[in-house]
Write a protein that holds these residues in place. Structure first.
Motif, PDB file in Angstrom:
ATOM      1  N   ALA A 265      36.571  34.652  34.434  1.00  0.00           N
ATOM      2  CA  ALA A 265      36.469  35.973  34.174  1.00  0.00           C
ATOM      3  C   ALA A 265      37.014  36.334  32.625  1.00  0.00           C
TER       4      ALA A 265
ATOM      5  N   PRO B 266      44.512  39.005  43.682  1.00  0.00           N
ATOM      6  CA  PRO B 266      44.560  37.554  42.927  1.00  0.00           C
ATOM      7  C   PRO B 266      45.459  36.505  43.542  1.00  0.00           C
TER       8      PRO B 266
ATOM      9  N   VAL C 138      38.368  39.368  38.970  1.00  0.00           N
ATOM     10  CA  VAL C 138      38.897  38.140  39.589  1.00  0.00           C
ATOM     11  C   VAL C 138      39.070  38.379  40.879  1.00  0.00           C
TER      12      VAL C 138
ATOM     13  N   PRO D 168      39.218  32.462  46.066  1.00  0.00           N
ATOM     14  CA  PRO D 168      38.658  31.580  45.161  1.00  0.00           C
ATOM     15  C   PRO D 168      37.520  30.815  45.781  1.00  0.00           C
TER      16      PRO D 168
ATOM     17  N   GLY E 233      38.407  30.521  38.780  1.00  0.00           N
ATOM     18  CA  GLY E 233      38.085  32.142  38.578  1.00  0.00           C
ATOM     19  C   GLY E 233      38.582  32.981  37.603  1.00  0.00           C
ATOM     20  N   ILE E 234      39.494  32.597  37.078  1.00  0.00           N
ATOM     21  CA  ILE E 234      40.396  33.389  35.803  1.00  0.00           C
ATOM     22  C   ILE E 234      39.601  33.066  34.637  1.00  0.00           C
TER      23      ILE E 234
ATOM     24  N   GLN F 159      41.571  29.432  42.004  1.00  0.00           N
ATOM     25  CA  GLN F 159      42.032  30.574  41.472  1.00  0.00           C
ATOM     26  C   GLN F 159      42.147  30.565  39.880  1.00  0.00           C
TER      27      GLN F 159
ATOM     28  N   ALA G  56      41.415  42.594  38.975  1.00  0.00           N
ATOM     29  CA  ALA G  56      41.949  41.408  39.759  1.00  0.00           C
ATOM     30  C   ALA G  56      42.263  42.002  41.263  1.00  0.00           C
TER      31      ALA G  56
END
Lengths: 366, 333
Positions: free
Chosen positions: A182, A195, A113, A117, A178-179, A175, A192
């Motif tokens: 992942a 993050p 991560v 983002p 993005g998580i 974000q 991360a």
């Protein structure tokens, strides 16, 4: 969350088997000179001999200032940069020995991560495509639409988000995307890198809570790289402090914050502002002089000795300390300082000019 | 803190950005605050709260086109908003100076540091040649830059981030300004360097008796530094108080929410964080009600009927119809 159960679970995690083990990791970036005949004139020692263990299911926090090599270490673990030396063992497999297709398959287990983002999402790719890309890349079959809906739900976004583009979301929501990307491949380890540091303060806690929630639900293991000690203390079971390419202290989070042993950790902690005037006014601060030395030409001996307020005339400048345990502290608390015992016992005092005493005249209002 | 006349008196400041073919955006909306001599005032808010635009408006640094600025900014006997440009140039840099967030983008990359520092002295204090250079050297050593003579010949990229910020502070202090506006001066820096810069600012304010306006999103920075704190949200001040009162007992749900959402280094581990739901972009227009209402846990019906007024309650100002009470504040900790 109950304090006791969380402490107990942290202990359980810490004592369980290791998922990732890093030994003697080095990443040196060559400095080249010359126009026609290039030759190497030196190396930036971004990571210079790091040992780190990450137990399964735990969160390891890696803190340090910019330029200390913490991001490079994270990337070298995932082999996004090639280590110069050392080994990274993941779940019994030596990652350094893998190549090509094998390495690519292994990457399902290790995801990342990123900090920003906006920069890590393609602005022309909609969220459905962003999140399903790892599924496509790794040939995961099944209904990608349904899987993306499920992932969006896990990270707290509505299913309708799938058809929208990154610019339509706020920083915190990006974000989350993005998580979601992942965790799409159900990895075991997530690295991360900062993050939450690009997010507004009121949003940071949302993402921190989300990471913790996902860990509980999916049994993830985290390596969280951050410069914010307060965030790391909140999220990590084990904290490793990095300075100029090497670890200077490593300990269970509570031990580290209760009794920091390394002068750098002490200085770092006293530099973190606390949003409470009563605490701020009463604190003694250790102020470091100067800046981080260049990792291309690190100081000999202890890397920190040029800025260390506890520096001694012997050993510090010519003998590089290794991580070791200190009597009176658990074996999991390790520090790389020759004088840790003397500093802890108060036999060595910091240089007077480095200490800022609390304001002598507190406001009479309180 | 003295009870003397305010040095800076911002009254009802509003800044509206107009766009061709688009709706105009009111970035700052009726902001009033004062800064007394020697006082350190904090403007706290997240991105989009209007804190930086407020400072740019005070400095007269907003572009002329596409921006409407209303209200008054009294400094001495002048209204900075209506002052002719050349008079403003005299004041800016001499009486009021500013330090920006990113030292790399506020320094000219192709001009040595020395020339950039002496430029200020030449413009405002008529110093020339060697005298100016000596004064510049003196300034750099005062902000803690070692070997200032060598540093003066160097370019910004040769300095570290903390060093650049020191150089900028040196430039800002060149003419002993009476007011220093620092816009997120430590956000781009590491914590140990941040601590150095904050200590430096504290010392300089004490030594020179200048007033400081500190603009930041970091409540921790404010807690250790500012006498008075104004919390901004979506272009308006929502709560103002002395720092001790504010941190001991936040009354606005936004202030309380911010404090409950930041992890504290000294808090017991595992203490849950209480994030504010939503994002700073989920705002209501102030004309229709409280901008924070969409995210507010204390929202009541009248909050969305119209803009809540800024009221004075027991030494603080508060813009809230249903503020936090003491027990609620304790619950969020």
């Amino acid at each position: 969350m109950n304090d006791q159960t969380s402490a107990a679970s942290a202990e359980k995690r810490a004592s369980s088997d290791g998922l990732l083990s890093v030994r003697g990791l080095e990443v040196h970036f060559p400095i080249r000179s010359g126009i026609i005949i290039e030759r190497q004139v030196g190396a930036v020692k971004a990571v210079d001999g790091v040992d780190l263990d990450i137990p399964r299911g735990a969160t390891v926090g890696l803190v340090g200032e910019s330029g200390c090599g913490k991001s490079t270490l994270g990337r070298a673990i995932l082999r996004l940069v090639e280590p110069t030396a050392g080994t990274v063992t993941f779940d019994g497999t030596d990652l350094g020995a893998l190549a090509g297709e094998e390495l690519r398959r292994m990457r399902r287990q290790l995801q990342m991560v990123f900090q920003d983002p906006m920069a890590s999402l393609d602005p022309r790719q909609n969220v459905q495509s962003v999140i399903s890309e790892p599924l496509r890349a790794h040939g995961v079959g099944g209904d990608h639409r349904a899987r993306v809906r499920e992932l969006l739900d896990l990270v707290g976004l509505p299913a309708s988000a799938a058809n929208r583009y990154p610019h339509e979301f706020s920083g915190g929501q990006r974000q989350r995307i993005g998580i979601a990307r992942a965790i799409a491949l159900e990895p075991q380890l997530i690295v991360a890198d900062e993050p939450v540091s690009a997010l507004d303060v009121s949003i940071q806690a949302q993402v921190v809570n989300l990471l913790e929630e996902l860990q509980d639900r999916l049994g993830l293991t985290y390596l969280v790289i951050a410069h914010d000690l307060a965030v790391v203390r909140h999220i990590a079971d084990i904290v490793a402090v990095m300075y100029l390419g090497g670890l200077v202290e490593q300990a269970p989070s509570d031990d580290l914050y209760a009794t920091p042993l390394h002068p750098y950790t002490k200085a770092l902690m006293s530099a973190v502002p606390i949003p409470d005037p009563a605490v701020e006014d009463a604190r003694q601060r250790i102020l470091l002089q100067g800046d981080l030395p260049s990792p291309a030409d690190p100081p000999p001996g202890c890397r920190f000795h040029t800025r260390c307020p506890f520096r001694q005339p012997t050993r510090c400048a010519d003998e590089r300390p290794a991580l070791r345990t200190v009597a009176g502290h658990p074996a999991t608390h390790r520090v790389a300082c020759h004088w840790a015992e003397d500093i802890e016992a108060g036999r060595i005092q910091p240089a007077a000019e480095a200490v800022i005493e609390p304001d002598p005249a507190p406001d009479p209002a309180t | 803190m003295t009870n003397s006349e305010p040095l800076l008196d911002v009254r009802d400041l509003s800044v509206t950005f107009t766009r061709k073919g688009g709706p105009s955006v009111r970035a700052v909306d009726g902001v009033s605050f004062t800064v007394r001599p020697g006082e350190t005032v904090g403007l706290v808010g997240e991105s989009g709260s209007g804190k930086s635009v407020t400072s740019l408006a005070v400095m007269g640094l907003l572009p002329r086109r596409g921006v409407q600025v209303g209200g008054q900014v009294a400094f001495d006997d002048d209204d900075l908003l209506t002052l002719p440009r050349d008079r403003m140039r005299d004041i800016r840099g001499r009486d009021i100076a500013m330090v920006f967030q990113d030292p790399m983008s506020s320094l000219n990359p192709v001009v040595p540091i020395g020339i950039q520092v002496t430029e200020v002295l030449e413009r405002h204090q008529d110093l020339k040649g060697d005298t100016a250079r000596a004064a510049a050297e003196d300034l750099l050593s005062r902000v803690g830059i070692p070997d200032p003579a060598r540093r003066l010949k160097e370019y910004p990229h040769q300095l570290s981030g903390g060093m650049r910020q020191r150089a900028l502070i040196a430039m800002a202090l060149a003419c002993r300004p009476r007011l220093l506006i620092a816009d997120e001066p430590t956000t781009a820096l590491d914590v140990t360097i941040q601590a150095q810069i904050i200590e430096l600012l504290k010392e300089l304010v004490q030594d020179t008796g200048a007033s400081l306006v500190m603009i930041t999103h970091d409540l921790g920075v404010v807690a250790g530094l500012c006498d008075t704190v104004h919390v901004m949200y979506s272009g308006r001040i929502v709560e103002s108080a002395g720092r001790r009162e504010l941190f001991a007992q936040p009354r606005h749900p936004y202030t309380g929410g911010l404090l409950a959402s930041v992890p504290r280094l000294d808090a017991p581990r595992g203490a849950p964080l209480h994030p504010i739901p939503g994002s700073p972009t989920d705002v209501l227009r102030w004309s229709r009600g409280c901008a924070f209402a969409p995210r507010c846990p204390n929202r009541i019906e009248p909050c969305t009927d119209g803009p809540p007024p800024l009221e004075s309650i027991g030494g603080r100002s508060l813009r809230c119809l249903n503020p936090l009470t003491e027990t609620e504040e304790v619950a969020t900790r």
